[in-house]
Design a protein around this motif. Structure first.
Motif, PDB file in Angstrom:
ATOM      1  N   VAL A  52      -7.291  42.907 -19.500  1.00 39.11           N
ATOM      2  CA  VAL A  52      -6.038  43.198 -18.790  1.00 39.11           C
ATOM      3  C   VAL A  52      -4.855  43.109 -19.744  1.00 39.11           C
ATOM      4  O   VAL A  52      -3.984  43.986 -19.768  1.00 39.11           O
ATOM      5  CB  VAL A  52      -5.850  42.221 -17.612  1.00 39.11           C
ATOM      6  CG1 VAL A  52      -4.446  42.355 -17.031  1.00 39.11           C
ATOM      7  CG2 VAL A  52      -6.896  42.491 -16.531  1.00 39.11           C
ATOM      8  N   ARG A  53      -4.814  42.060 -20.558  1.00 42.16           N
ATOM      9  CA  ARG A  53      -3.680  41.871 -21.470  1.00 42.16           C
ATOM     10  C   ARG A  53      -3.590  43.009 -22.477  1.00 42.16           C
ATOM     11  O   ARG A  53      -2.495  43.492 -22.787  1.00 42.16           O
ATOM     12  CB  ARG A  53      -3.815  40.536 -22.198  1.00 42.16           C
ATOM     13  CG  ARG A  53      -3.538  39.334 -21.304  1.00 42.16           C
ATOM     14  CD  ARG A  53      -3.836  38.036 -22.031  1.00 42.16           C
ATOM     15  NE  ARG A  53      -3.726  36.891 -21.132  1.00 42.16           N
ATOM     16  CZ  ARG A  53      -4.185  35.677 -21.422  1.00 42.16           C
ATOM     17  NH1 ARG A  53      -4.790  35.467 -22.588  1.00 42.16           N
ATOM     18  NH2 ARG A  53      -4.043  34.689 -20.565  1.00 42.16           N
ATOM     19  N   MET A 111      -7.925  32.983 -39.993  1.00 44.30           N
ATOM     20  CA  MET A 111      -7.425  32.090 -38.953  1.00 44.30           C
ATOM     21  C   MET A 111      -8.066  32.423 -37.611  1.00 44.30           C
ATOM     22  O   MET A 111      -8.715  33.463 -37.452  1.00 44.30           O
ATOM     23  CB  MET A 111      -5.901  32.245 -38.827  1.00 44.30           C
ATOM     24  CG  MET A 111      -5.458  33.676 -38.556  1.00 44.30           C
ATOM     25  SD  MET A 111      -3.668  33.898 -38.431  1.00 44.30           S
ATOM     26  CE  MET A 111      -3.402  33.330 -36.741  1.00 44.30           C
ATOM     27  N   MET A 112      -7.878  31.534 -36.659  1.00 48.69           N
ATOM     28  CA  MET A 112      -8.270  31.808 -35.282  1.00 48.69           C
ATOM     29  C   MET A 112      -7.099  32.488 -34.575  1.00 48.69           C
ATOM     30  O   MET A 112      -5.942  32.273 -34.937  1.00 48.69           O
ATOM     31  CB  MET A 112      -8.634  30.507 -34.561  1.00 48.69           C
ATOM     32  CG  MET A 112      -9.837  29.788 -35.138  1.00 48.69           C
ATOM     33  SD  MET A 112     -11.343  30.791 -35.085  1.00 48.69           S
ATOM     34  CE  MET A 112     -11.604  30.911 -33.309  1.00 48.69           C
ATOM     35  N   ASP A 118      -5.623  37.690 -29.725  1.00 48.15           N
ATOM     36  CA  ASP A 118      -6.958  38.191 -29.364  1.00 48.15           C
ATOM     37  C   ASP A 118      -6.858  39.413 -28.461  1.00 48.15           C
ATOM     38  O   ASP A 118      -7.627  40.378 -28.613  1.00 48.15           O
ATOM     39  CB  ASP A 118      -7.786  37.094 -28.698  1.00 48.15           C
ATOM     40  CG  ASP A 118      -7.096  36.491 -27.493  1.00 48.15           C
ATOM     41  OD1 ASP A 118      -5.838  36.449 -27.475  1.00 48.15           O
ATOM     42  OD2 ASP A 118      -7.787  36.062 -26.543  1.00 48.15           O
ATOM     43  N   ALA A 119      -5.897  39.400 -27.540  1.00 48.05           N
ATOM     44  CA  ALA A 119      -5.706  40.547 -26.656  1.00 48.05           C
ATOM     45  C   ALA A 119      -5.162  41.744 -27.432  1.00 48.05           C
ATOM     46  O   ALA A 119      -5.583  42.883 -27.211  1.00 48.05           O
ATOM     47  CB  ALA A 119      -4.767  40.183 -25.513  1.00 48.05           C
ATOM     48  N   ARG A 120      -4.232  41.501 -28.341  1.00 46.07           N
ATOM     49  CA  ARG A 120      -3.659  42.590 -29.136  1.00 46.07           C
ATOM     50  C   ARG A 120      -4.721  43.294 -29.975  1.00 46.07           C
ATOM     51  O   ARG A 120      -4.699  44.508 -30.152  1.00 46.07           O
ATOM     52  CB  ARG A 120      -2.562  42.053 -30.057  1.00 46.07           C
ATOM     53  CG  ARG A 120      -1.242  41.775 -29.353  1.00 46.07           C
ATOM     54  CD  ARG A 120      -0.154  41.483 -30.346  1.00 46.07           C
ATOM     55  NE  ARG A 120       1.143  41.293 -29.719  1.00 46.07           N
ATOM     56  CZ  ARG A 120       1.948  42.275 -29.365  1.00 46.07           C
ATOM     57  NH1 ARG A 120       1.594  43.529 -29.581  1.00 46.07           N
ATOM     58  NH2 ARG A 120       3.112  42.019 -28.796  1.00 46.07           N
ATOM     59  N   LEU A 121      -5.671  42.503 -30.507  1.00 46.67           N
ATOM     60  CA  LEU A 121      -6.703  43.067 -31.370  1.00 46.67           C
ATOM     61  C   LEU A 121      -7.976  43.417 -30.615  1.00 46.67           C
ATOM     62  O   LEU A 121      -8.934  43.928 -31.217  1.00 46.67           O
ATOM     63  CB  LEU A 121      -7.033  42.070 -32.489  1.00 46.67           C
ATOM     64  CG  LEU A 121      -5.926  41.824 -33.518  1.00 46.67           C
ATOM     65  CD1 LEU A 121      -6.334  40.713 -34.480  1.00 46.67           C
ATOM     66  CD2 LEU A 121      -5.601  43.087 -34.296  1.00 46.67           C
ATOM     67  N   PRO A 125     -11.495  35.458 -27.996  1.00 49.33           N
ATOM     68  CA  PRO A 125     -10.583  34.425 -28.525  1.00 49.33           C
ATOM     69  C   PRO A 125     -11.224  33.496 -29.545  1.00 49.33           C
ATOM     70  O   PRO A 125     -10.515  32.755 -30.230  1.00 49.33           O
ATOM     71  CB  PRO A 125     -10.155  33.655 -27.268  1.00 49.33           C
ATOM     72  CG  PRO A 125     -11.212  33.933 -26.256  1.00 49.33           C
ATOM     73  CD  PRO A 125     -11.710  35.313 -26.548  1.00 49.33           C
ATOM     74  N   ASP A 126     -12.562  33.527 -29.680  1.00 46.41           N
ATOM     75  CA  ASP A 126     -13.229  32.644 -30.644  1.00 46.41           C
ATOM     76  C   ASP A 126     -13.606  33.365 -31.938  1.00 46.41           C
ATOM     77  O   ASP A 126     -14.331  32.813 -32.770  1.00 46.41           O
ATOM     78  CB  ASP A 126     -14.476  32.018 -30.013  1.00 46.41           C
ATOM     79  CG  ASP A 126     -15.509  33.050 -29.577  1.00 46.41           C
ATOM     80  OD1 ASP A 126     -15.167  34.255 -29.509  1.00 46.41           O
ATOM     81  OD2 ASP A 126     -16.663  32.664 -29.309  1.00 46.41           O
ATOM     82  N   LYS A 127     -13.116  34.591 -32.117  1.00 50.35           N
ATOM     83  CA  LYS A 127     -13.416  35.354 -33.322  1.00 50.35           C
ATOM     84  C   LYS A 127     -12.294  35.218 -34.342  1.00 50.35           C
ATOM     85  O   LYS A 127     -11.119  35.175 -33.983  1.00 50.35           O
ATOM     86  CB  LYS A 127     -13.634  36.831 -32.985  1.00 50.35           C
ATOM     87  CG  LYS A 127     -14.855  37.092 -32.102  1.00 50.35           C
ATOM     88  CD  LYS A 127     -16.143  36.667 -32.796  1.00 50.35           C
ATOM     89  CE  LYS A 127     -17.358  36.981 -31.928  1.00 50.35           C
ATOM     90  NZ  LYS A 127     -18.613  36.541 -32.571  1.00 50.35           N
ATOM     91  N   HIS A 128     -12.643  35.188 -35.618  1.00 46.21           N
ATOM     92  CA  HIS A 128     -11.666  34.981 -36.668  1.00 46.21           C
ATOM     93  C   HIS A 128     -10.857  36.242 -36.954  1.00 46.21           C
ATOM     94  O   HIS A 128     -11.300  37.370 -36.703  1.00 46.21           O
ATOM     95  CB  HIS A 128     -12.361  34.526 -37.957  1.00 46.21           C
ATOM     96  CG  HIS A 128     -12.853  33.117 -37.897  1.00 46.21           C
ATOM     97  ND1 HIS A 128     -14.078  32.781 -37.344  1.00 46.21           N
ATOM     98  CD2 HIS A 128     -12.298  31.946 -38.306  1.00 46.21           C
ATOM     99  CE1 HIS A 128     -14.260  31.470 -37.426  1.00 46.21           C
ATOM    100  NE2 HIS A 128     -13.192  30.939 -38.000  1.00 46.21           N
TER     101      HIS A 128
END
Length: 245
Positions: A52-53, A111-112, A118-121, A125-128
């Motif tokens: 959604v984001r 980085m985390m 995480d939404a932008r990419l 959320p647990d991926k570097h």
């Protein structure tokens, strides 16, 4: 009601984005009205918050939606494509080729994801994420500060490459077989933080040009960049060629 088709090869956030766009363009959702909350959209379309984001952020960038702090997200304008495609040479930065830009890498790390990165990419959320901070100068005068974020799994050895003297475009293509096919640019005005102002030689809180960019290979988002530029030195340059379909 139009729903997400999980058997479709198209990514979920793209499907959701197109559904919302159609609701706006057909005026089912009218200009000025508030769209459903993230939780409501998740429940309605059976998708994650990250999906959604990502869809909402892209529609904000395209001008369909506008976020209001503490209030929600609203229909901003009824944007309908006129079917005209404008072509230009893809560039990492929108400066003229003749401009003698010097690059200095100020930071590079893995980085985390933080905030909504995480939404932008469009990653879990647990991926570097690879983070690169570069300062561009002309005649030794700082002009632009750029922060770039790349999903780590796409090019895990990127930080070993010469990112100071070579374009990331060239490195993506030559070393990883990733060809950038589209760049979405958004230009706005921002006020500099202390770190930003120190880097480009202005006072904290001074107005600056903000350039946010999404770099795609096909439908895959390869990199998100945020750049702040001195407003008093050099203009962005966009050379467009009209293509009739």
């Amino acid at each position: 009601m139009e729903l997400i088709n999980r058997e479709d090869h198209q990514k979920l956030y793209l499907q959701l984005m197109h559904i919302i766009k159609r609701k706006i363009e057909t005026q089912e959702w009218r200009v000025g009205s508030q769209i459903p909350t993230e939780e409501e959209l998740c429940n309605t379309f059976n998708v994650s918050r990250a999906t959604v984001r990502t869809a909402v952020l892209e529609l904000v960038r395209q001008g369909y939606l506008k976020r209001q702090q503490g209030k929600g997200t609203f229909i901003y304008k009824n944007v309908i494509s006129d079917g005209i495609t404008m072509l230009t040479n893809l560039k990492e930065l929108m400066f003229q080729d003749s401009l003698p830009l010097a690059t200095r890498v100020m930071a590079r790390t893995v980085m985390m994801p933080v905030d909504d990165l995480d939404a932008r990419l469009n990653i879990p959320p647990d991926k570097h994420v690879i983070y690169i901070k570069r300062l561009y100068s002309v005649d030794e005068e700082p002009v632009l500060l750029q922060e770039s974020y790349i999903p780590y799994h796409l090019c895990p050895l990127l930080l070993e490459d010469d990112i100071e003297h070579h374009s990331l475009f060239d490195i993506f293509e030559k070393n990883y077989g990733i060809k950038i096919t589209r760049v979405d640019n958004n230009i706005d005005v921002t006020h500099l933080t202390l770190n930003e102002s120190t880097a480009i030689g202005l006072t904290e809180g001074a107005a600056a040009i903000l350039l946010t960019q999404n770099f795609y290979s096909g439908d895959t988002l390869i990199m998100y960049s945020r750049s702040v530029k001195r407003p008093d030195r050099f203009q962005f340059f966009i050379d467009l060629e009209r293509k009739f379909l």
